[in-house]
Structure formats: structure tokens, C-alpha cells
Design an enzyme around this catalytic site. Structure first.
Site, short mmCIF file in Angstrom:
data_model
loop_
_atom_site.label_atom_id
_atom_site.label_comp_id
_atom_site.label_asym_id
_atom_site.label_seq_id
_atom_site.Cartn_x
_atom_site.Cartn_y
_atom_site.Cartn_z
N ASN A 152 0.81 -1.22 0.00
CA ASN A 152 0.00 0.00 0.00
C ASN A 152 0.85 1.27 0.00
O ASN A 152 0.37 2.35 0.28
CB ASN A 152 -0.95 -0.01 1.20
CG ASN A 152 -2.22 0.79 0.92
OD1 ASN A 152 -2.63 0.92 -0.23
ND2 ASN A 152 -2.81 1.34 1.97
N TYR B 118 -2.02 11.88 8.21
CA TYR B 118 -0.87 12.65 7.73
C TYR B 118 -0.55 12.14 6.33
O TYR B 118 -1.14 11.15 5.87
CB TYR B 118 0.33 12.51 8.65
CG TYR B 118 0.49 11.14 9.25
CD1 TYR B 118 0.99 10.09 8.50
CD2 TYR B 118 0.13 10.89 10.57
CE1 TYR B 118 1.13 8.83 9.04
CE2 TYR B 118 0.26 9.63 11.13
CZ TYR B 118 0.76 8.61 10.36
OH TYR B 118 0.89 7.37 10.89
N GLU C 212 -11.15 0.80 6.70
CA GLU C 212 -10.47 0.17 7.84
C GLU C 212 -11.54 -0.43 8.75
O GLU C 212 -12.29 0.29 9.41
CB GLU C 212 -9.63 1.20 8.62
CG GLU C 212 -8.53 1.86 7.81
CD GLU C 212 -7.20 1.10 7.87
OE1 GLU C 212 -7.15 0.03 8.52
OE2 GLU C 212 -6.23 1.57 7.25
#
Ligand SMILES: [Zn+2]
Length: 431
Positions: A261, A368, A390
Site C-alpha cells: 500500500n 498525515y 479500515e
């Protein structure tokens, strides 16, 4: 390839590199109470500087960050948090014990469920079981399901996906919904909802879901990183593996694998990555260095003309995230947010008390900056609704007891159904 991989297992077991925990002894998981964006930034810096293993992303004043600390980095990380006045607490004192408990729970669950004629979506099935399930669905429903062997993983496993369509993908007026799971190997809870989605669309289609089968074409890839997934099944010391299992001696003799990822060609190797091949966020020596990410790329590109949704499923933390990872927003961000929020809210209506609430937002703005994510690549190449999902950890991190699988399947399916219906409306409206 298998000879190589066995050698590599041995190498990995005797070196400190990568995420093998040996026995897991001495590892602990800590909660961190974030106060501000700068606290989040510190976590990001630690992720790179000491290869901090983040179990769950946090939100200032919203959700605690969970990190796993090793005997090597514990003092440094906790001292750094103390120096900055950041509150933290022990969440899981003994990862070794948790791994052993989890292994026993999974073993018992398999014994019980096998004797009860279990189906693979209510379990943590091995690669071969998932493969057998997909082959059997394709064989039983040839007018509805096509199985595609998309290519081989680094260690030579076939990476397969199902295409589910009442019109054999020939009706251009339908949107395509693409979901994949198990890109990160230790995120075991991600594959069952993809199998359950197959089950609900094909084996157990209910009246209220007929539109989802009639009006949408589906691509479902349950195990994007089969080498990593199988590696996590070897024993407790390998259970926390995250990356692929590629070997590249020119880059590192000892450290294996790439963070898939971070391996996509979108601002690749710029932020949120580590140049250390042993690190959890090592992005590879070039974009799409991994066969596993190339396969996902090729699915996206092949079907771009009408793919409306790409759902890249991870765990854990109850997040629906969209791009871009560099603080910029796609032009359709309002729709991205609306659909993501619809998904999160319908899943929240079913949430268990142990689960966090779903949260929705741009991945960089709520966490971030990172780079090279699958979600961003999907968005960049033109999928209108490209998300990272998620799933819940229920306080167990990646070691979700199998008793939760049934619930997470049903809850996630409802979220998927909402996004599919929204995608259909947008597609028909030309959005
Ligand atoms: Zn993940």
C-alpha cells in the site's frame, strides 16, 4: 520459488529485520492520546525513524492511536512521548500471550465450525480454502460468475478474483464495483467480508438486494497478498507480517517484502515511507515492483471506463478514507465524502459496543501524508469513488477473535450495499 521462500523464512527468523516477532516476547501495545495535528505528525515521524508499528491510526480528541513497541524501541518512543507531554497508556502488555490466545481461539473455532459444516466466510480460511470456495462458486453459477486467474504472486500463488454479473460484463450501462482485501497480510478480518459479499450476491441473494446483482457488475478479490497471508499462518512469530514476501538481494540480503500500500505509482516514494528495506512502510525499489500491486493496477485500468467504486479493505480502526494522500482533494470530494459517510453511518447503526464509531475523511487531513497507496492510485486513474476501508478491531487489533467475523461480515455488507446503490445512481446520472 518455494525453496527460496523456505530459505527466506529461516533468514527472517534469525535476523531482527522485518516484522517477525520471534516469539512476540517483550512486545507491547500502547494507546496514545493525541491532542493536536503536531502529535499526529510526531507519530508519523516515529513511524519512519524507529519503524514504529502502528496498529490503529488515531484522531486528536477523537480516537487513540495504538502502536506496538518492541524491546528495542520501547524506551525511545515512550521517552519521546513523555518529553512532548503526550499521554499514553499500556493497552496490551504481552503480545506473546495475545498471539497464543488468538492462535488457540482460531484453532478451536476451526474445529467447531468444521464439524458444523462451516462456510469459509465465517472463519479465517487459508488461501487454499478461499481458492476452493471461489472455484466452487464459479462452477456452480456459470451464468453469473466468472473466475479470473490474474497472475502469480512472488512465490507463485495464483491471484484470483471473481466477476459477478447478470450480463457477463457486457452491459456498459452498469457500474463496476471492485473490492479487494488482504493487501496487508496480518489484517485477517478483511477477507471474510469479501467472501460474504460473494455469498450474498450469488448463493444467498435476498429480495431487498436484487437490485445490487441486477444493476451492478462486481469484481471481488479476496486475497491480494497471498504470500504474506500464508506466511502469517506459519506460527505466532509470523502472525504480524504486513508486507509482501518478495526477495530482492540487490536491495537487502536480510529483509523481505514491500508495503504494497506504498507501492502504487502515485507520488511514489515521497512521504510516509521508509527507505529501510526492513521497515514496515518500505515502498519497494520502484513503483509496482510487486506482482501483487501490478495485478490490482491492471484490474483498475482494464475496467476504468465504468468502474465507479474501488474499495480497498484494511483493518483496523473504523475509517472510511479517500484521497489524496498529499492534502489535495479530488474534484468530486463532496460526493466522495457523502458516499463514505453514508457507508460509515449505516455500519454504525449495527455497531457492537466494543467497536469505535466509523469516521470519514481525506486520508491526509485526518492522519498525515503518505504516498503510493492503492486508494490514491484508483482515484488518480479515474475511479470516481476510491476508498480505503479500515474495519473494526474491537480492541483486539489484528487479532480479532473469530466470534466477531459473522457480525463484521453483515455490518460491512450493509456498508458495501449503500455505496453500490449510490454508485449506481451516480453512474446513471453521468456523475
Ligand atoms: Zn492495511
Amino acid at each position: 520459488m518455494y525453496v527460496i521462500s523456505i530459505v527466506c523464512v529461516l533468514i527472517a527468523a534469525v535476523t531482527a529485520g522485518g516484522a517477525d516477532l520471534e516469539s512476540g516476547a517483550g512486545y507491547s501495545v500502547h494507546g496514545i492520546k493525541l491532542r493536536s495535528r503536531s502529535d499526529q505528525q510526531l507519530i508519523s515521524e516515529l513511524q519512519q525513524s524507529v519503524d514504529l508499528d502502528i496498529w490503529q491510526y488515531g484522531l486528536p480528541e477523537g480516537q487513540d492511536t495504538l502502536v506496538m513497541l518492541s524491546p528495542e524501541n520501547r524506551v525511545e518512543v515512550l521517552d519521546e512521548l513523555d518529553a512532548k507531554g503526550i499521554e499514553h497508556y499500556l493497552h496490551l502488555a504481552d503480545v506473546k500471550q495475545a498471539l497464543e490466545t488468538h492462535a488457540e481461539e482460531v484453532k478451536q473455532w476451526k474445529q467447531q465450525s468444521r464439524s458444523g459444516g462451516a462456510v469459509p466466510f465465517n472463519d479465517y480460511p487459508r488461501y487454499a480454502e478461499v481458492d476452493a470456495y471461489m472455484e466452487s462458486i464459479a462452477a456452480q453459477y456459470p451464468n453469473l460468475v466468472t473466475i479470473v486467474n490474474a497472475g502469480k504472486s512472488f512465490e507463485g500463488r495464483d491471484i484470483k478474483y471473481l466477476k459477478i454479473s447478470t450480463t457477463n460484463f457486457a452491459d456498459a450501462s452498469k457500474p463496476i464495483y471492485f473490492m479487494d482485501a488482504m493487501m496487508h497480510a496480518r489484517e485477517w478480518v478483511t477477507t471474510p467480508p469479501t467472501l460474504y459479499s460473494i455469498h450474498r450476491l450469488v448463493e444467498n441473494l435476498r429480495d431487498q438486494d436484487k437490485d445490487l446483482l441486477e444493476d451492478v457488475d462486481w469484481i471481488i478479490l479476496p486475497i491480494a497478498n497471498p504470500d504474506g497471508y500464508e506466511y502469517t499462518h506459519i506460527n505466532s512469530s509470523t502472525r504480524m507480517w504486513r508486507k509482501t514476501r518478495s526477495v530482492n538481494p540487490e536491495i537487502s540480503e536480510n529483509c523481505i517484502g514491500v508495503d504494497p500500500n506504498r507501492n502504487f505509482d502515485t507520488h511514489w516514494n515521497t512521504t510516509g515511507v521508509s527507505p529501510n528495506p526492513c521497515a514496515e512502510t518500505f515502498p519497494g525499489n520502484e513503483a509496482f515492483s510487486e506482482p501483487e500491486t501490478r495485478i490490482v493496477r491492471d484490474i483498475l485500468l482494464e475496467h476504468l471506463d465504468r468502474m465507479q467504486v474501488y474499495m480497498n479493505i484494511h483493518s483496523h480502526g473504523n475509517w472510511v478514507l479517500y484521497g489524496f494522500d498529499n492534502y489535495t482533494l479530488p474534484p468530486n470530494y463532496i460526493h466522495l465524502h457523502l458516499v463514505g459517510a453514508s457507508m460509515g453511518s449505516v455500519m454504525d447503526t449495527m455497531k457492537l459496543p466494543q467497536a469505535d464509531w466509523y469516521k470519514v475523511g481525506n486520508s491526509a487531513m485526518v492522519f498525515y501524508e503518505t504516498s503510493g497507496s492503492a486508494q490514491d492510485y484508483g482515484q488518480l486513474v479515474g475511479v470516481p469513488l476510491s476508498y480505503t476501508l479500515e474495519l473494526p478491531g474491537y480492541g483486539y487489533g489484528f487479532l480479532v477473535p473469530p466470534q466477531f467475523i459473522d457480525h463484521i461480515n453483515k455490518e460491512t455488507w450493509e456498508g458495501i450495499a449503500v455505496t453500490a446503490r449510490m454508485a449506481r445512481i451516480y453512474h446513471q446520472s453521468g456523475l
